[in-house]
Structure formats: structure tokens, C-alpha cells
Design an enzyme around this catalytic site. Structure first.
Site, PDB file in Angstrom:
ATOM      1  N   GLU A  91      32.366  43.243  48.935  1.00 27.79           N
ATOM      2  CA  GLU A  91      33.548  43.426  48.080  1.00 27.79           C
ATOM      3  C   GLU A  91      34.824  43.306  48.907  1.00 27.79           C
ATOM      4  O   GLU A  91      34.981  43.950  49.941  1.00 27.79           O
ATOM      5  CB  GLU A  91      33.493  44.792  47.403  1.00 27.79           C
ATOM      6  CG  GLU A  91      33.754  44.746  45.928  1.00 27.79           C
ATOM      7  CD  GLU A  91      32.758  43.871  45.172  1.00 27.79           C
ATOM      8  OE1 GLU A  91      33.138  42.745  44.806  1.00 27.79           O
ATOM      9  OE2 GLU A  91      31.629  44.304  44.934  1.00 27.79           O
ATOM     10  N   HIS A  92      35.725  42.440  48.422  1.00 24.61           N
ATOM     11  CA  HIS A  92      37.016  42.194  49.055  1.00 24.61           C
ATOM     12  C   HIS A  92      36.871  41.545  50.435  1.00 24.61           C
ATOM     13  O   HIS A  92      37.765  41.618  51.262  1.00 24.61           O
ATOM     14  CB  HIS A  92      37.845  43.480  49.139  1.00 24.61           C
ATOM     15  CG  HIS A  92      38.256  43.987  47.793  1.00 24.61           C
ATOM     16  ND1 HIS A  92      39.427  43.601  47.189  1.00 24.61           N
ATOM     17  CD2 HIS A  92      37.636  44.820  46.923  1.00 24.61           C
ATOM     18  CE1 HIS A  92      39.509  44.191  45.998  1.00 24.61           C
ATOM     19  NE2 HIS A  92      38.437  44.929  45.814  1.00 24.61           N
ATOM     20  N   THR A  93      35.744  40.907  50.669  1.00 26.27           N
ATOM     21  CA  THR A  93      35.579  40.116  51.889  1.00 26.27           C
ATOM     22  C   THR A  93      35.941  38.654  51.650  1.00 26.27           C
ATOM     23  O   THR A  93      36.152  37.912  52.606  1.00 26.27           O
ATOM     24  CB  THR A  93      34.134  40.187  52.410  1.00 26.27           C
ATOM     25  OG1 THR A  93      33.238  39.808  51.365  1.00 26.27           O
ATOM     26  CG2 THR A  93      33.793  41.596  52.873  1.00 26.27           C
ATOM     27  N   SER A  95      32.866  39.265  35.793  1.00 25.71           N
ATOM     28  CA  SER A  95      33.417  37.909  35.807  1.00 25.71           C
ATOM     29  C   SER A  95      33.351  37.218  34.451  1.00 25.71           C
ATOM     30  O   SER A  95      33.030  36.034  34.360  1.00 25.71           O
ATOM     31  CB  SER A  95      32.689  37.063  36.862  1.00 25.71           C
ATOM     32  OG  SER A  95      33.431  35.923  37.199  1.00 25.71           O
ATOM     33  N   SER A  96      33.712  37.934  33.404  1.00 22.83           N
ATOM     34  CA  SER A  96      33.713  37.324  32.071  1.00 22.83           C
ATOM     35  C   SER A  96      34.725  36.188  31.974  1.00 22.83           C
ATOM     36  O   SER A  96      34.456  35.163  31.324  1.00 22.83           O
ATOM     37  CB  SER A  96      33.994  38.386  31.002  1.00 22.83           C
ATOM     38  OG  SER A  96      35.243  39.023  31.243  1.00 22.83           O
ATOM     39  N   SER A  97      35.879  36.324  32.607  1.00 17.14           N
ATOM     40  CA  SER A  97      36.899  35.273  32.508  1.00 17.14           C
ATOM     41  C   SER A  97      36.452  34.009  33.230  1.00 17.14           C
ATOM     42  O   SER A  97      36.650  32.891  32.732  1.00 17.14           O
ATOM     43  CB  SER A  97      38.239  35.769  33.063  1.00 17.14           C
ATOM     44  OG  SER A  97      38.137  36.090  34.435  1.00 17.14           O
ATOM     45  N   GLU A 128      43.120  30.114  37.655  1.00 19.36           N
ATOM     46  CA  GLU A 128      43.426  31.544  37.741  1.00 19.36           C
ATOM     47  C   GLU A 128      44.706  31.790  38.533  1.00 19.36           C
ATOM     48  O   GLU A 128      45.569  32.555  38.110  1.00 19.36           O
ATOM     49  CB  GLU A 128      42.258  32.280  38.407  1.00 19.36           C
ATOM     50  CG  GLU A 128      41.029  32.412  37.544  1.00 19.36           C
ATOM     51  CD  GLU A 128      41.072  33.629  36.652  1.00 19.36           C
ATOM     52  OE1 GLU A 128      41.876  34.536  36.920  1.00 19.36           O
ATOM     53  OE2 GLU A 128      40.301  33.682  35.688  1.00 19.36           O
ATOM     54  N   ASP A 149      33.676  34.187  42.393  1.00 24.50           N
ATOM     55  CA  ASP A 149      33.197  34.265  41.018  1.00 24.50           C
ATOM     56  C   ASP A 149      32.890  32.892  40.441  1.00 24.50           C
ATOM     57  O   ASP A 149      31.851  32.675  39.804  1.00 24.50           O
ATOM     58  CB  ASP A 149      34.226  34.979  40.138  1.00 24.50           C
ATOM     59  CG  ASP A 149      34.417  36.432  40.534  1.00 24.50           C
ATOM     60  OD1 ASP A 149      33.529  36.985  41.210  1.00 24.50           O
ATOM     61  OD2 ASP A 149      35.445  37.015  40.173  1.00 24.50           O
ATOM     62  N   TYR A 160      45.668  45.973  43.807  1.00 26.13           N
ATOM     63  CA  TYR A 160      44.906  44.864  44.392  1.00 26.13           C
ATOM     64  C   TYR A 160      45.772  44.128  45.406  1.00 26.13           C
ATOM     65  O   TYR A 160      45.334  43.819  46.519  1.00 26.13           O
ATOM     66  CB  TYR A 160      44.447  43.913  43.284  1.00 26.13           C
ATOM     67  CG  TYR A 160      43.640  42.731  43.765  1.00 26.13           C
ATOM     68  CD1 TYR A 160      42.251  42.811  43.838  1.00 26.13           C
ATOM     69  CD2 TYR A 160      44.246  41.541  44.134  1.00 26.13           C
ATOM     70  CE1 TYR A 160      41.501  41.741  44.271  1.00 26.13           C
ATOM     71  CE2 TYR A 160      43.507  40.462  44.577  1.00 26.13           C
ATOM     72  CZ  TYR A 160      42.128  40.560  44.636  1.00 26.13           C
ATOM     73  OH  TYR A 160      41.399  39.484  45.075  1.00 26.13           O
TER      74      TYR A 160
END
Length: 376
Positions: free
Chosen positions: A27-29, A119-121, A153, A165, A217
Site C-alpha cells: 500500500e502506497h508503494t 477500484s470500482s472506478s 484519472e 489499479d 492522500y
């Protein structure tokens, strides 16, 4: 697809689907040019599409019940707002990249949980992209397609996302996790047959709105960039665990120090997990998941009470490991359990939530599935 027929009174020319994803660890890598390990879910966004004679594009959503028209003049960043921006953004990115795209109608439905960090978007955008590719009779290599969705995005929608994603939604294969090097953009399909090992990966939606909390974020990203600057490296990817004590001693800011520690140790946890998966020792990756959560909670500070409660309850119920998945500030947790314990683990979390007055969570067991594909 019935929605397409109901909306446009004709059969679609094709139907395409793209999955949501769960990130096992890492995560966040991604924006630190590190490693990630996602896999595609069986939940997916389905897009039925057909060419139209009139100029422009229309899109009908079963979720909202709306039909939105997108004209050529809307193919500029910010011109379309709301959920339809994901469609307009993909069209804009394709045109901006020089592709001749057909005018067409879309009908969209999805069972990827919204706002849950799954990751729905990106599932939506990748399904639209593959539909336009199909109708336009052109093909974009996987990583290049992922970059186009990222551009959608970053520029059109205005979200500073990385590349994980989109890559997962497009390139994952059934029965595998995707080991993705966010610097070299190399991918490796790592076997992950949970069922044959008697394992289940529980995905539990805490029903806490998953949001990057506006500036939170961006603050994490700035802290990582600041850490790399202080340490004189291109990205935190270039700091190894063995180098960490010396690196942290150079950083006076305690917040930056903790952010750097999370990214460096998380990057190592991804590589350790991949080594275990390659060796067929999936159960042994459980403690890595739990350590990842502790690091996100204490060093990166992106968890909330609901996800911490869920992880703690899953571990008490016997999970081999558990962590939040997604960008943070809400969303889902995952828990690695024996197959027969998935239900009891979920019920233990439900009981813990009830005791604290939290909204009831929802859960399912994840199946490593294929990426974007044409259905009809």
C-alpha cells in the site's frame, strides 16, 4: 445485455467486462516506484456497447438510472462531472493519444462495491476502454492501455492515482496474483490457488466511506517525496530495509521518518510475500499482512477505527493474517483464513462492530480472476 436493449431498443454490438481488484499487500508503494501485489476480483463492471449513426456518445447507468450524452466538445478535462466523467475521460484520453474512436452508445452495470477501495472506478474505465477498442477495431498493449486510464484519472477526473489499479484490472489472470514493478513496469503472474490450499481470502467492507480525505492522500505523497529528497534518491524504492536505520537517522522530521519507514518496510513485505507464494507457502504470508496493517496504522496513519476493529476481530477469530486494503481512511479489510473459517471470521467481525455501534459490515470471499475481457 437487457439494459442496453431497454435503453436503445436494439442489441449491442458487443459486451465487455473489467474486474475490481484487491491489493494483497503493497500500500502506497506504487507512487514510490516500488512493488505491489494485487489480483482481480470476480466482481466486475460490464459495458454493453453499440455503434450509433448520430455523433457523440451516450451512456446509461443501471446504478443511477441516468442517461448522459457526451459530445465532442466535452472531450476536454473537467467538461463532464460526476460518474459520466469516467467515460468522457477515457474517450478524451484515446482521442488525445491519436486514436480514431467510433460514436457509440453504452449501457453500464456493476457489482464491484462502490467506495470500498476495490477500484470500482478503474474497473469502469477499463471496461469502457476495452469496449471502445472492440468497436473501433484497434488494440492497445496492456501497459499502454493502463497508462491511458491513468491519464484519464490524473488529468480528466483530477485524481492523483498511480498505475496499479488499471494494470490489475487489465492484466490479471485467473488463479494468479500480479507482481507489478511500478518502476520497470514489468509484471509477473504469481500462482495463487487459494482453494486448493484449503484457504480463503475474506474481503470485508467496513462500510466506512473510502476516501483519500482530500489533502490527507496528498500529504502522504508529499512526505514520501520529501523523504526521498532528504535521502538523495529518486524514490523511496531505492532504500532497502538494511539501509533503513542509517536513512532514518538523516531525517529530523518525525512524520516524514515514519512515512519513509512504512514505504520501505512495505516494499520489502511485498517481495517477501511473492517469495512465499512462489514456493507455495501462502499461509506463511499471513504475518506479513498483519505487519502491513500495523505499519499503515502506526507509521502511515491511514486507518480508521472500523478497519482496525475489523482486523483485530479477524485475528482473534483465527485468521493467519489481516490488513486494510486500499488507499486508506475507510474501505475494506482482507483476512487470510482456512476455508471453513471464513464465515465464522466474518461473524466475529460483525459481533465486534455491533458491540461498538458501528454499521454492519458486508463480506465475500475473493476469487483471483481474469482481467478485462470481451464477453459477447
Amino acid at each position: 445485455m437487457n439494459l442496453f436493449v431497454e435503453t436503445y431498443g436494439r442489441q449491442p454490438d458487443g459486451v465487455w467486462a473489467s474486474p475490481g481488484r484487491v491489493n494483497l499487500i503493497g500500500e502506497h508503494t506504487d507512487y514510490n516506484e516500488g512493488f505491489v501485489l494485487p489480483f482481480a476480483l470476480h466482481q466486475r463492471t460490464v459495458v454493453a456497447a453499440g455503434r450509433r449513426a448520430a455523433p457523440g456518445w451516450t451512456v446509461r447507468s443501471r446504478l443511477t438510472g441516468e442517461t448522459v450524452h457526451i459530445g465532442r466538445s466535452d472531450l476536454s478535462p473537467g467538461a463532464v462531472k460526476g460518474w459520466a466523467a469516467y467515460v468522457a475521460g477515457v474517450l478524451w484520453a484515446l482521442v488525445d493519444a491519436g486514436f480514431a474512436i467510433p460514436d457509440c452508445d453504452f449501457a453500464v452495470e456493476s457489482d464491484v462495491p462502490l467506495g470500498a477501495g476495490l477500484s470500482s472506478s478503474h474497473s469502469f474505465e477499463c471496461a469502457v476502454l476495452t469496449a471502445v477498442e472492440g468497436l473501433g477495431d484497434f488494440s492497445i498493449p496492456g501497459i499502454e492501455a493502463a497508462k491511458l486510464v491513468q491519464r484519464t484519472e490524473n488529468v480528466y477526473v483530477g485524481a492523483a492515482t498511480g498505475l496499479m489499479d488499471q494494470t490489475a484490472s487489465l492484466l490479471c489472470t485467473a488463479g494468479h496474483a500480479l507482481f507489478f514493478d511500478c518502476r520497470s513496469l514489468e509484471v509477473e503472474q504469481v500462482p495463487l490457488d487459494l482453494a486448493s490450499d484449503g484457504l480463503a481470502l475474506l474481503v470485508l467492507n467496513t462500510n466506512t466511506p473510502h476516501t483519500h480525505a482530500d489533502g490527507e492522500y496528498a500529504e502522504r505523497r508529499r512526505s514520501c517525496e520529501r523523504g526521498a529528497e532528504i535521502l538523495g534518491v529518486r524514490a523511496l524504492r531505492d532504500i532497502g530495509v538494511a539501509d533503513l536505520p542509517e536513512a532514518l537517522a538523516k531525517i529530523n522530521d518525525d512524520v516524514v521518518r515514519r512515512r519513509v519507514r512504512h514505504v520501505v518496510t512495505e516494499n520489502a513485505r511485498v517481495q517477501d510475500a511473492v517469495a512465499l507464494f512462489r514456493a507455495g507457502r501462502v499461509r506463511e504470508a499471513g504475518p506479513l499482512l498483519t505487519a502491513s496493517h500495523a505499519s499503515m496504522r502506526d507509521d502511515f496513519e491511514i486507518t480508521v477505527a472500523q478497519v482496525d476493529t475489523a482486523v483485530e476481530a479477524a485475528l482473534r477469530a483465527g485468521a493467519y493474517g489481516s490488513r486494510m486494503t486500499g488507499g486508506g481512511f475507510g474501505g475494506c479489510i482482507i483476512a487470510l483464513t482456512d476455508t471453513e473459517k471464513a464465515g465464522s471470521t466474518a461473524r466475529a467481525v460483525e459481533d465486534a462492530f455491533a458491540a461498538k455501534g458501528f454499521a454492519a459490515p458486508e463480506w465475500f470471499t475473493a476469487v483471483p480472476s481474469a482481467g478485462a475481457t470481451r464477453l459477447l
